[in-house]
Write a protein that holds these residues in place. Structure first.
Motif, mmCIF file in Angstrom:
data_model
loop_
_atom_site.group_PDB
_atom_site.id
_atom_site.type_symbol
_atom_site.label_atom_id
_atom_site.label_comp_id
_atom_site.label_asym_id
_atom_site.label_seq_id
_atom_site.Cartn_x
_atom_site.Cartn_y
_atom_site.Cartn_z
ATOM 1 N N THR A 109 -25.951 -3.782 68.466
ATOM 2 C CA THR A 109 -26.854 -2.739 68.951
ATOM 3 C C THR A 109 -26.554 -2.527 70.432
ATOM 4 O OG1 THR A 109 -28.599 -4.342 69.482
ATOM 5 C CG2 THR A 109 -28.721 -3.296 67.318
ATOM 6 N N GLU A 110 -27.114 -1.458 70.997
ATOM 7 C CA GLU A 110 -26.869 -1.152 72.405
ATOM 8 C C GLU A 110 -28.117 -1.418 73.234
ATOM 9 O OE1 GLU A 110 -25.447 2.822 72.809
ATOM 10 O OE2 GLU A 110 -23.638 2.424 71.652
ATOM 11 N N GLU A 137 -33.929 -1.526 79.289
ATOM 12 C CA GLU A 137 -33.308 -2.854 79.396
ATOM 13 C C GLU A 137 -32.234 -2.862 80.472
ATOM 14 O OE1 GLU A 137 -33.842 -4.316 74.769
ATOM 15 O OE2 GLU A 137 -32.112 -3.101 75.321
ATOM 16 N N ILE A 138 -31.427 -1.822 80.528
ATOM 17 C CA ILE A 138 -30.389 -1.728 81.555
ATOM 18 C C ILE A 138 -31.022 -1.723 82.939
ATOM 19 C CG2 ILE A 138 -28.599 -0.241 82.541
ATOM 20 C CD1 ILE A 138 -27.890 0.556 79.630
ATOM 21 N N GLU A 139 -32.109 -1.008 83.108
ATOM 22 C CA GLU A 139 -32.791 -0.971 84.403
ATOM 23 C C GLU A 139 -33.311 -2.353 84.795
ATOM 24 O OE1 GLU A 139 -35.703 2.163 84.169
ATOM 25 O OE2 GLU A 139 -34.159 3.718 84.238
ATOM 26 N N ARG A 140 -33.848 -3.093 83.836
ATOM 27 C CA ARG A 140 -34.336 -4.457 84.119
ATOM 28 C C ARG A 140 -33.178 -5.383 84.458
ATOM 29 N NH1 ARG A 140 -38.208 -3.959 79.250
ATOM 30 N NH2 ARG A 140 -36.461 -4.935 78.214
ATOM 31 N N ILE A 141 -32.053 -5.221 83.778
ATOM 32 C CA ILE A 141 -30.869 -6.031 84.066
ATOM 33 C C ILE A 141 -30.346 -5.725 85.463
ATOM 34 C CG2 ILE A 141 -28.439 -6.383 83.439
ATOM 35 C CD1 ILE A 141 -29.395 -5.994 80.473
ATOM 36 N N ILE A 142 -30.287 -4.448 85.812
ATOM 37 C CA ILE A 142 -29.842 -4.046 87.151
ATOM 38 C C ILE A 142 -30.722 -4.706 88.210
ATOM 39 C CG2 ILE A 142 -29.728 -2.092 88.766
ATOM 40 C CD1 ILE A 142 -28.954 -0.360 86.271
ATOM 41 N N GLY A 143 -32.022 -4.695 87.990
ATOM 42 C CA GLY A 143 -32.941 -5.307 88.934
ATOM 43 C C GLY A 143 -32.769 -6.810 89.041
#
Length: 70
Positions: A39-40, A45-51
């Protein structure tokens, strides 16, 4: 997606995978599926990872938006 780059960034920031999942509020099984390409990651989720990893725009593109050439 460049999973090796993401794993490297996680380790470089001193996270275990379990601690990273807690910090980003992503269930470990969900994270594993996404890293396996089943899955992608969602935009949220990407925003939380970036943070959590303090990624620059260039680093974010290198991890999440890599092109594969056939």
């Amino acid at each position: 997606m460049n999973t090796l780059e993401l794993k490297g960034r996680i380790v470089a920031k001193g996270f275990s995978i379990e601690a990273f999942c807690k910090a980003t509020n992503i269930v470990r099984a969900t994270f594993d599926r996404k890293m396996a390409g089943k899955t992608e990651f969602t935009r949220d989720e990407i925003e939380r990872i970036i943070g959590a990893l303090d990624l620059s725009a260039e680093e974010t593109r290198a991890i999440f938006f890599t092109e594969t050439v056939a």
